[in-house]
Design a protein around this motif. Structure first.
Motif, mmCIF file in Angstrom:
data_model
loop_
_atom_site.group_PDB
_atom_site.id
_atom_site.type_symbol
_atom_site.label_atom_id
_atom_site.label_comp_id
_atom_site.label_asym_id
_atom_site.label_seq_id
_atom_site.Cartn_x
_atom_site.Cartn_y
_atom_site.Cartn_z
ATOM 1 N N THR A 210 2.308 9.946 -14.854
ATOM 2 C CA THR A 210 3.018 8.716 -13.400
ATOM 3 C C THR A 210 4.295 9.042 -13.500
ATOM 4 O OG1 THR A 210 1.850 6.715 -14.365
ATOM 5 C CG2 THR A 210 3.395 5.905 -12.843
ATOM 6 N N GLU A 211 5.209 9.439 -14.087
ATOM 7 C CA GLU A 211 6.987 9.659 -14.450
ATOM 8 C C GLU A 211 6.844 11.075 -13.592
ATOM 9 O OE1 GLU A 211 7.878 9.187 -18.727
ATOM 10 O OE2 GLU A 211 7.835 6.730 -18.251
ATOM 11 N N HIS A 212 6.122 11.778 -14.162
ATOM 12 C CA HIS A 212 5.581 12.800 -13.257
ATOM 13 C C HIS A 212 5.293 12.910 -12.062
ATOM 14 C CE1 HIS A 212 6.082 17.260 -12.452
ATOM 15 N NE2 HIS A 212 4.818 17.047 -12.200
ATOM 16 N N GLY A 218 8.477 9.028 -5.811
ATOM 17 C CA GLY A 218 9.889 8.131 -5.790
ATOM 18 C C GLY A 218 9.365 7.239 -6.334
ATOM 19 N N ARG A 219 10.201 6.653 -6.697
ATOM 20 C CA ARG A 219 9.215 4.867 -7.463
ATOM 21 C C ARG A 219 9.326 4.330 -6.222
ATOM 22 N NH1 ARG A 219 10.481 2.471 -12.379
ATOM 23 N NH2 ARG A 219 10.367 0.455 -12.597
ATOM 24 N N ASP A 220 9.372 4.143 -5.611
ATOM 25 C CA ASP A 220 9.433 3.009 -4.440
ATOM 26 C C ASP A 220 7.233 3.784 -4.278
ATOM 27 O OD1 ASP A 220 10.460 5.509 -3.200
ATOM 28 O OD2 ASP A 220 9.743 4.812 -1.577
ATOM 29 N N LEU A 221 7.146 4.838 -4.100
ATOM 30 C CA LEU A 221 5.473 4.919 -4.102
ATOM 31 C C LEU A 221 4.628 5.064 -5.227
ATOM 32 C CD1 LEU A 221 5.687 8.416 -1.175
ATOM 33 C CD2 LEU A 221 5.662 5.908 -1.697
ATOM 34 N N VAL A 233 0.991 1.411 -7.408
ATOM 35 C CA VAL A 233 1.018 2.509 -6.155
ATOM 36 C C VAL A 233 1.013 1.625 -5.677
ATOM 37 C CG1 VAL A 233 -0.098 4.281 -4.225
ATOM 38 C CG2 VAL A 233 -1.376 4.270 -7.266
ATOM 39 N N ALA A 234 2.366 2.295 -4.569
ATOM 40 C CA ALA A 234 2.759 1.805 -3.458
ATOM 41 C C ALA A 234 1.685 1.439 -2.319
ATOM 42 C CB ALA A 234 3.730 1.955 -2.440
ATOM 43 N N THR A 245 -4.344 11.357 0.292
ATOM 44 C CA THR A 245 -3.849 12.183 1.665
ATOM 45 C C THR A 245 -2.343 12.543 1.315
ATOM 46 O OG1 THR A 245 -6.102 10.880 2.749
ATOM 47 C CG2 THR A 245 -4.466 12.085 4.213
ATOM 48 N N TYR A 246 -2.079 11.332 1.335
ATOM 49 C CA TYR A 246 -0.101 11.292 1.324
ATOM 50 C C TYR A 246 0.047 12.931 0.945
ATOM 51 C CZ TYR A 246 4.379 10.068 1.275
ATOM 52 O OH TYR A 246 5.661 9.931 0.951
ATOM 53 N N ILE A 247 -0.543 12.967 -0.658
ATOM 54 C CA ILE A 247 0.295 14.123 -0.839
ATOM 55 C C ILE A 247 -0.024 15.711 -1.118
ATOM 56 C CG2 ILE A 247 -0.105 15.402 -2.820
ATOM 57 C CD1 ILE A 247 -0.003 13.307 -4.302
ATOM 58 N N ALA A 248 -1.591 15.719 0.125
ATOM 59 C CA ALA A 248 -1.456 16.816 0.794
ATOM 60 C C ALA A 248 -0.912 17.005 1.906
ATOM 61 C CB ALA A 248 -3.709 16.514 1.044
#
Length: 273
Positions: A210-212, A218-221, A233-234, A245-248
């Protein structure tokens, strides 16, 4: 019977026996109505018989070091009340307005005492520690027995009271139940500590993952929630597949490289996201 039930039963037995044994130290008459009932039956509470009272301490010569005393300070009461005259020793000790203390020094005019734990809560029912200070850092305070409206009653020498405790017919049963309760308590504490260790061990790689992800997103996500023991998760990315999908998209736009993308996929798999 579960371990919890056994612990509760043994603990309750130790408490019951402890209360019975300690109560045997203090003079009382079970045939007397309760103090409140005695007040309601007459205009005032009649004095109890002399042998049922705690002897009044009127000078420092009335006590010696290691005596236990009962202190009742009525100076703040609207109506003066002599608890030593109107309550039996057992009733006075049970009153929330009295303090139990141990004499640690005397002079010609004063006594110095330190408060001891009243023998009611569980921790004070270790009869082998009867008469010990209420707290490890308890400080003594000095009193003048001649102060008006401060009543001090002598309960006896600590050594004698402890001998009477140990001589009680139920003392051995108390000791066995108290020891068993302490042993169960320690076993349960060890089991809880082991559970915490295992849980921390389980969480460690998840927290690292999670920290990675947090460093890249970003912490907000995404962040690690230690109480829940999981990654959170946000809200906008909590729907199934939305975070991947967001990471893709980050990879597609070149915001992250292939190595980071592959590593993030493994971390998502580990976290079950």
């Amino acid at each position: 019977m579960t371990t919890t039930d056994l612990s509760t039963n043994v603990r309750q037995l130790a408490m019951t026996l402890g209360h019975t044994i300690v109560a045997s130290l203090w003079a009382h008459d079970d045939d007397l109505p309760a103090p409140l009932q005695r007040v309601q039956k007459g205009k005032g509470l009649p004095p109890v018989r002399m042998e049922l009272r705690a002897p009044a301490v009127t000078s420092s010569a009335d006590v010696t070091v290691d005596d236990l005393v009962l202190i009742y300070d009525q100076r703040r009461r609207t109506r003066p009340f002599d608890m030593l005259r109107h309550f039996t020793v057992r009733e006075a000790i049970a009153s929330g307005e009295t303090v139990l203390a141990r004499v640690i020094a005397t002079t010609a005019a004063t006594i110095t005492v330190t408060q001891i734990q009243a023998p009611t809560p569980w921790r004070s029912l270790d009869l082998t520690a009867f008469g010990e200070a209420a707290a490890p850092d308890a400080r003594g305070w000095t009193l003048r027995p001649t102060i008006p409206n401060r009543h001090i009653g002598r309960l006896g020498s600590l050594a004698d009271l402890r001998r009477r405790l140990a001589a009680h017919p139920s003392y051995r049963d108390w000791h066995e139940s108290f020891t068993a309760a302490q042993r169960i308590k320690e076993t349960q504490a060890e089991a809880r500590a082991e559970q915490r260790r295992q849980e921390q061990e389980r969480q460690a790689p998840l927290r690292d993952a999670t920290e990675h992800l947090q460093q890249l997103l970003g912490r907000d996500l995404i962040h690690w929630e230690p109480v829940a023991g999981r990654a959170v998760v946000a809200r906008d990315l909590r729907a199934p597949g939305r975070l991947r999908t967001y990471i893709a998209g980050l990879r597609y736009t070149g915001a992250i490289d292939t190595g980071s993308f592959t590593g993030m996929q493994k971390q998502l798999d580990l976290l079950g996201l």
